[in-house]
Design a protein around this motif. Structure first.
Motif, mmCIF file in Angstrom:
data_model
loop_
_atom_site.group_PDB
_atom_site.id
_atom_site.type_symbol
_atom_site.label_atom_id
_atom_site.label_comp_id
_atom_site.label_asym_id
_atom_site.label_seq_id
_atom_site.Cartn_x
_atom_site.Cartn_y
_atom_site.Cartn_z
ATOM 1 N N GLU A 170 47.531 -13.368 -16.113
ATOM 2 C CA GLU A 170 47.179 -11.947 -16.176
ATOM 3 C C GLU A 170 48.431 -11.085 -16.007
ATOM 4 N N ASP A 171 48.305 -9.809 -16.349
ATOM 5 C CA ASP A 171 49.336 -8.850 -15.966
ATOM 6 C C ASP A 171 49.435 -8.845 -14.446
ATOM 7 N N GLY A 172 50.608 -8.524 -13.928
ATOM 8 C CA GLY A 172 50.734 -8.472 -12.479
ATOM 9 C C GLY A 172 52.173 -8.358 -12.042
ATOM 10 N N PHE A 173 52.353 -8.411 -10.734
ATOM 11 C CA PHE A 173 53.659 -8.170 -10.131
ATOM 12 C C PHE A 173 53.893 -9.125 -8.974
ATOM 13 N N GLU A 174 55.158 -9.464 -8.745
ATOM 14 C CA GLU A 174 55.562 -10.155 -7.535
ATOM 15 C C GLU A 174 56.538 -9.257 -6.791
ATOM 16 N N ILE A 175 56.346 -9.171 -5.476
ATOM 17 C CA ILE A 175 57.077 -8.202 -4.665
ATOM 18 C C ILE A 175 57.771 -8.924 -3.524
ATOM 19 N N SER A 176 59.097 -8.888 -3.523
ATOM 20 C CA SER A 176 59.881 -9.433 -2.417
ATOM 21 C C SER A 176 60.067 -8.326 -1.395
ATOM 22 N N VAL A 177 59.726 -8.625 -0.146
ATOM 23 C CA VAL A 177 59.684 -7.600 0.901
ATOM 24 C C VAL A 177 60.206 -8.198 2.208
ATOM 25 N N PRO A 178 60.927 -7.426 3.024
ATOM 26 C CA PRO A 178 61.346 -7.966 4.317
ATOM 27 C C PRO A 178 60.142 -8.478 5.106
ATOM 28 N N ALA A 179 60.320 -9.600 5.795
ATOM 29 C CA ALA A 179 59.209 -10.226 6.515
ATOM 30 C C ALA A 179 58.523 -9.244 7.458
ATOM 31 N N ALA A 180 59.312 -8.405 8.128
ATOM 32 C CA ALA A 180 58.759 -7.486 9.125
ATOM 33 C C ALA A 180 57.826 -6.444 8.506
ATOM 34 N N GLN A 181 57.997 -6.148 7.215
ATOM 35 C CA GLN A 181 57.156 -5.139 6.551
ATOM 36 C C GLN A 181 56.081 -5.775 5.647
ATOM 37 N N THR A 182 56.021 -7.098 5.576
ATOM 38 C CA THR A 182 55.111 -7.751 4.632
ATOM 39 C C THR A 182 53.651 -7.439 4.936
ATOM 40 N N GLU A 183 53.259 -7.508 6.210
ATOM 41 C CA GLU A 183 51.859 -7.249 6.542
ATOM 42 C C GLU A 183 51.482 -5.799 6.260
ATOM 43 N N ALA A 184 52.367 -4.874 6.581
ATOM 44 C CA ALA A 184 52.058 -3.467 6.328
ATOM 45 C C ALA A 184 51.887 -3.202 4.832
ATOM 46 N N LEU A 185 52.747 -3.791 4.023
ATOM 47 C CA LEU A 185 52.621 -3.602 2.578
ATOM 48 C C LEU A 185 51.343 -4.260 2.055
ATOM 49 N N ALA A 186 51.032 -5.451 2.568
ATOM 50 C CA ALA A 186 49.797 -6.124 2.150
ATOM 51 C C ALA A 186 48.578 -5.274 2.485
ATOM 52 N N ARG A 187 48.560 -4.694 3.670
ATOM 53 C CA ARG A 187 47.430 -3.841 4.048
ATOM 54 C C ARG A 187 47.340 -2.606 3.162
ATOM 55 N N ALA A 188 48.486 -2.041 2.808
ATOM 56 C CA ALA A 188 48.488 -0.869 1.923
ATOM 57 C C ALA A 188 47.926 -1.232 0.550
ATOM 58 N N LEU A 189 48.226 -2.423 0.067
ATOM 59 C CA LEU A 189 47.703 -2.854 -1.231
ATOM 60 C C LEU A 189 46.223 -3.182 -1.152
ATOM 61 N N LEU A 190 45.808 -3.842 -0.071
ATOM 62 C CA LEU A 190 44.394 -4.177 0.094
ATOM 63 C C LEU A 190 43.537 -2.936 0.311
ATOM 64 N N ALA A 191 44.156 -1.839 0.693
ATOM 65 C CA ALA A 191 43.420 -0.585 0.873
ATOM 66 C C ALA A 191 43.082 0.077 -0.475
ATOM 67 N N GLN A 192 43.711 -0.394 -1.549
ATOM 68 C CA GLN A 192 43.421 0.156 -2.877
ATOM 69 C C GLN A 192 42.062 -0.384 -3.354
#
Length: 372
Positions: free
Chosen positions: A192-214
């Motif tokens: 499928e279309d999509g994206f992979e996102i490399s993120v500092p470990a310390a911010q990974t959960e916050a970014l995941a939560r922001a995406l799951l909030a969509q």
């Protein structure tokens, strides 16, 4: 679950979301969430799913000679790759066998590489030993990796990271989010279309939560990732690729650019080049080839299932197989002798003593929907 298993930065979030965790590549990883594999698979096809792929290995090569050095380890065109462009690659051994498959991107000041989680320690050691005197090999263990996949991934991600909608398949973008340095590629492992996102470990959960909030996004685990990648005809290292398999046997000819082939200005110069280029130009005959198979009966055919010709001649075994959620038919990949590998050929899978007819078909099983 063994206490020796490693945890990704999302381990606590997986537990909170009710994931069933299993050992995978040395990590405790979510195989599915309460909705189940089938629901996660179909949600990825219709909307967008978030996968934790932080077990993968991330590293960067830095230095003026990094691209030329990497070409001595893989049969891909690295020198000709543009900035923020991504390519699929293969680490080979001296016999032309595949040590691992990987993704690499030329960024503004380095080459960014992602390798498989189960192979990352060996891969990094191999790369360090092979080219560490020509460039700096810098592992990035303190970064997470998220995969947002599905036709609505771009809609969801663009709200969080404006600008990603301009990317096309196999291109990347450096950006920041809440002060964290990210690198995003429009790529993935689902077809499928999509994206992979490399993120500092310390911010990974916050970014995941922001995406799951969509509203478009739900979590998905390894089970759906596997069924999606098989429908897309994509290889899994350890199942469909290994050190005894060459790129040409694996039908990955397309991944070797013209400049690295026989007659090209930078032809060869990588491990196993004589074998690989010999198979590619016909000087070395192939004894087997990776093919797609669809069962003619609704009996699931799993990996390691024996295959034979209609006359009973042993042909090998299935390397990946399952009941396709989209096709509602058993699909598989296998290596067959060339005389049995033509589209339309029939082989038999031996499932609990029963010979299940399977037809060789073109892959992918389900059309890929990359944005090019």
């Amino acid at each position: 679950m063994s206490p020796d298993l490693l945890h990704t930065p999302l381990y606590a979030l997986h537990q909170e979301l009710g994931a069933r965790l299993v050992p995978f590549a040395g990590y405790a990883m979510p195989v599915q969430y309460p909705a189940g594999l089938m629901a996660e698979h179909q949600h990825t096809r219709s909307a967008a799913s978030l996968f934790d792929v932080s077990h993968m290995g991330q590293l960067r090569l830095v230095g003026e000679g990094a691209d030329r050095a990497l070409e001595t380890l893989i049969p891909m065109d690295v020198l000709g790759l543009g900035v923020d462009k991504q390519r699929y690659g293969l680490l080979l051994n001296d016999a032309g066998g595949i040590r691992d498959d990987l993704m690499f991107v030329r960024r503004a000041d380095d080459l960014f590489i992602i390798v498989n989680g189960a192979c990352k320690v060996a891969d990094i050691a191999h790369i360090q030993a092979g080219i560490g005197d020509q460039c700096t090999v810098e592992p990035l263990p303190d970064r997470g990796l998220l995969a947002l996949q599905g036709p609505q991934a771009v809609t969801a991600l663009a709200r969080v990271l404006p600008g990603v909608e301009k990317l096309v398949f196999m291109s990347g973008l450096a950006c920041t989010w809440q002060g964290a340095d990210l690198y995003v590629t429009r790529s993935g492992y689902t077809g499928e279309d999509g994206f992979e996102i490399s993120v500092p470990a310390a911010q990974t959960e916050a970014l995941a939560r922001a995406l799951l909030a969509q509203p478009e996004v739900k979590p998905a685990g390894l089970g759906a990732r596997n069924s999606l990648r098989l429908e897309a005809g994509l290889c899994l290292y350890g199942n469909d690729l290994d050190e005894s398999t060459t790129p040409i046997e694996a039908a990955l000819n397309w991944s070797i650019q013209k400049v690295r082939r026989s007659g090209g200005e930078r032809a060869g110069g990588f491990p196993g080049a004589d074998v690989v280029l010999g198979q590619l130009d016909g000087r070395r005959p192939l004894t087997r080839k990776r093919v797609g198979l669809i069962a003619q009966e609704r009996i699931p055919v799993r990996e390691h299932t024996a295959l034979q010709a209609p006359d009973g001649t042993p042909l090998g075994e299935v390397c990946s197989g399952l009941l396709s959620p989209d096709l509602d038919r058993p699909i598989a990949m296998a290596y067959l002798p060339p005389e049995h590998a033509a589209i339309g050929s029939t082989v038999h899978a031996l499932v609990r003593g029963k010979a299940v007819p399977m037809q060789v078909v073109a892959m992918p099983f389900v059309p890929q929907r990359y944005v090019r």
